[in-house]
Design a protein around this motif. Structure first.
Motif, PDB file in Angstrom:
ATOM      1  N   VAL A  51       1.686  -2.684   0.615  1.00 13.76           N
ATOM      2  CA  VAL A  51       0.766  -2.674   0.132  1.00 13.76           C
ATOM      3  C   VAL A  51       0.499  -3.303  -1.214  1.00 13.76           C
ATOM      4  O   VAL A  51      -0.579  -3.973  -1.538  1.00 13.76           O
ATOM      5  N   THR A  52       1.349  -2.959  -2.199  1.00 16.86           N
ATOM      6  CA  THR A  52       1.475  -3.510  -3.450  1.00 16.86           C
ATOM      7  C   THR A  52       1.912  -4.784  -3.845  1.00 16.86           C
ATOM      8  O   THR A  52       1.740  -5.602  -4.691  1.00 16.86           O
ATOM      9  N   GLY A  53       2.810  -5.127  -2.854  1.00 13.58           N
ATOM     10  CA  GLY A  53       3.934  -6.261  -2.862  1.00 13.58           C
ATOM     11  C   GLY A  53       4.758  -6.210  -4.008  1.00 13.58           C
ATOM     12  O   GLY A  53       5.432  -7.263  -4.499  1.00 13.58           O
ATOM     13  N   THR A  54       4.865  -4.980  -4.586  1.00 14.28           N
ATOM     14  CA  THR A  54       6.130  -4.762  -5.672  1.00 14.28           C
ATOM     15  C   THR A  54       7.498  -4.826  -5.020  1.00 14.28           C
ATOM     16  O   THR A  54       7.512  -4.061  -3.961  1.00 14.28           O
ATOM     17  N   THR A  55       8.398  -5.298  -5.739  1.00 21.03           N
ATOM     18  CA  THR A  55       9.903  -5.611  -5.361  1.00 21.03           C
ATOM     19  C   THR A  55      10.545  -4.293  -5.701  1.00 21.03           C
ATOM     20  O   THR A  55      10.654  -4.003  -7.359  1.00 21.03           O
ATOM     21  N   GLU A 300      -1.855   4.154  -5.581  1.00 22.92           N
ATOM     22  CA  GLU A 300      -1.824   2.641  -5.385  1.00 22.92           C
ATOM     23  C   GLU A 300      -2.984   2.422  -4.633  1.00 22.92           C
ATOM     24  O   GLU A 300      -3.781   1.169  -4.794  1.00 22.92           O
ATOM     25  N   ARG A 301      -3.841   3.436  -3.882  1.00 18.81           N
ATOM     26  CA  ARG A 301      -5.037   2.988  -3.231  1.00 18.81           C
ATOM     27  C   ARG A 301      -6.398   3.568  -4.095  1.00 18.81           C
ATOM     28  O   ARG A 301      -7.283   3.300  -3.742  1.00 18.81           O
ATOM     29  N   GLY A 302      -6.287   3.830  -5.479  1.00 19.49           N
ATOM     30  CA  GLY A 302      -7.184   4.470  -6.372  1.00 19.49           C
ATOM     31  C   GLY A 302      -7.998   5.461  -5.728  1.00 19.49           C
ATOM     32  O   GLY A 302      -9.076   5.370  -5.811  1.00 19.49           O
TER      33      GLY A 302
END
Length: 443
Positions: A51-55, A300-302
């Motif tokens: 969803v966020t692309g965070t590693t 994450e989805r606000g």
């Protein structure tokens, strides 16, 4: 023959060099004790949030760090996925009985095999403070096995889990219904769920009052049986009674709400969230028995302002929902030849460093009671106080799977799925669960 001083000097240097080489050879090097750990559900490799692309970092980094910092121990770490084909518990039980691992994480019921080493002496020697762990989490892993005159601490919890109740404030607002209380009852859930099922007066869309995860229902079902005052599973070995008044009340509660379409038909066969949940298109007012992932997903989805959370349903013993901390603890195998080093590994797994790493990178909640709320607030995660309270109030009898639920949860799941499909009555469901568990599970 006389040896010159020059030759003598060279011989001395040569001998000293040979001695030094010998001392630094593998034979004279400091011996490392190998500890084999077999754990469940550790994310070993780096991963990317879709969803966020965070590693995020995999736990193999922590194993490498452990080995680099400890010259005396070589940790060999194996993690089995929760959904392993053969089953993680079968593999860990095999390792326990076969002596192929030193530190093993598995179901608490395997304490009764008598194959775990008591930890009391290690705890006393190191003055290890069990009080820093979530309330009740270590108490249920202190048990008697065959031959014991008194209970011993055989295992320790290494992670924490709980279930709470989540709800969509917008749907409540659209219907003009007050939000769930902090400690909702079964009656409140029935009443408000019923009011929130039907045609949304603002959007004109169909909504459902409650979502019950029909294909993953064992924990939730026991929560409701306990809320109605029942103890279907006793830790003293008594025969379970799923035809009790409390069990029937829980089954009738589900059946009646499903019959009125307060609970949708599709929940009978679905494991997980309802379609559209935690999105702007959600049409389900209350999500029962929600996992703790909501704190990450809502942020994450606000959607933190739109979705709220309450404690799970309290019972007369003062507990609410399950305590998923001690159901899959870790201990030292009795057959281990490296118990002292294994204890160091077990302590390390419970250290702030490891617990924080798993929380930050694997979204696994710490079993350290004070750190739950503290770390959540440091990361600006929502619902911190409710989640911390839910952990403390979790019911150890539910989270602590006994033999009935370890082996009988599929019986409960399949039967409740049929109940929610309106294929069987509550009375028939109670009889099926009781008969199946007594004939196929209880030996």
């Amino acid at each position: 023959m006389k040896i010159s001083k020059q030759v003598k000097g060279k011989l001395i240097i040569f001998i000293l060099c040979m001695v030094m080489l010998g001392l630094t050879s593998p034979a004279f090097a400091q011996q490392k004790t190998t500890v084999k750990a077999m754990m469940i559900g550790f994310q070993m490799e780096d991963w990317i949030d879709p969803v966020t692309g965070t590693t995020f970092n995999g736990f193999s980094r922590m194993v490498e760090k452990f080995n680099a910092e400890r010259p005396n121990i070589e940790l060999k770490f194996t993690s089995i996925p929760w959904g392993a084909l053969i089953g993680p518990y079968a593999k860990t039980l095999s390792a326990l009985l076969g002596g192929t691992a030193d530190v093993i994480q598995t179901r608490i019921v395997y304490i009764q095999t008598g194959q775990f080493e008591p930890l009391d002496e290690y705890i006393e020697k190191d003055n290890y403070d069990l009080g820093k762990l979530i309330a009740h989490s270590a108490k249920v892993t202190r048990q008697k096995v065959a031959g014991d005159k008194e209970a011993h601490q055989y295992m320790l919890p290494i992670y924490a889990d709980a279930r709470l109740i989540a709800y969509d404030k917008k749907i409540f607002d659209d219907y003009g219904v007050a939000y769930l209380s902090h400690k909702p009852t079964m009656d409140e859930l029935r009443e408000k769920g019923t009011k929130l099922a039907g045609t949304n007066p603002v959007t004109g869309e169909k909504t459902y009052g409650l979502w019950f995860e029909g294909n993953y229902s064992a924990w939730a079902f026991l929560t409701y049986v306990r809320a109605f005052g029942g103890i279907p599973i006793l830790e003293n070995g008594s025969r379970p009674n799923f035809t009790s008044d409390a069990s029937l009340k829980a089954l009738r509660w589900l059946y009646e709400l499903r019959e009125k379409e307060v609970i949708p038909a599709k929940c009978a066969a679905i494991s997980g969230d309802p379609p559209g949940w935690l999105s702007k298109d959600n049409k389900h007012a209350i999500r029962l028995d929600h996992n703790l992932a909501i704190t990450f997903l809502a942020k994450e989805r606000g959607l933190v302002e739109r979705f709220g959370v309450s404690l799970n349903v309290l019972n007369k013993w003062g507990y609410a929902g399950l305590l998923g901390a001690s159901d899959v603890p870790a201990g030292i195998a009795k057959l281990s030849e490296n118990k002292d080093a294994a204890w160091e590994v077990l302590k390390w797994l419970l250290s702030e460093e490891v617990q924080r790493f798993r929380f930050d990178n694997n979204r696994v909640f710490p079993v350290l009671e004070k750190e739950i709320s503290q770390w959540m607030k440091e990361d600006n995660l929502p619902y911190a106080d409710v989640i911390a309270e839910q952990m403390k109030l979790g019911d150890p009898l539910i989270g602590n799977y006994t033999k009935v639920i370890t082996e009988g949860r599929m019986v409960i799941r399949s039967t409740i799925s049929k109940l929610l499909a309106l294929d069987i009555t509550p009375e028939e469901a109670a009889e099926v669960i009781q008969q199946e568990i007594m004939t196929k599970v209880i030996l």
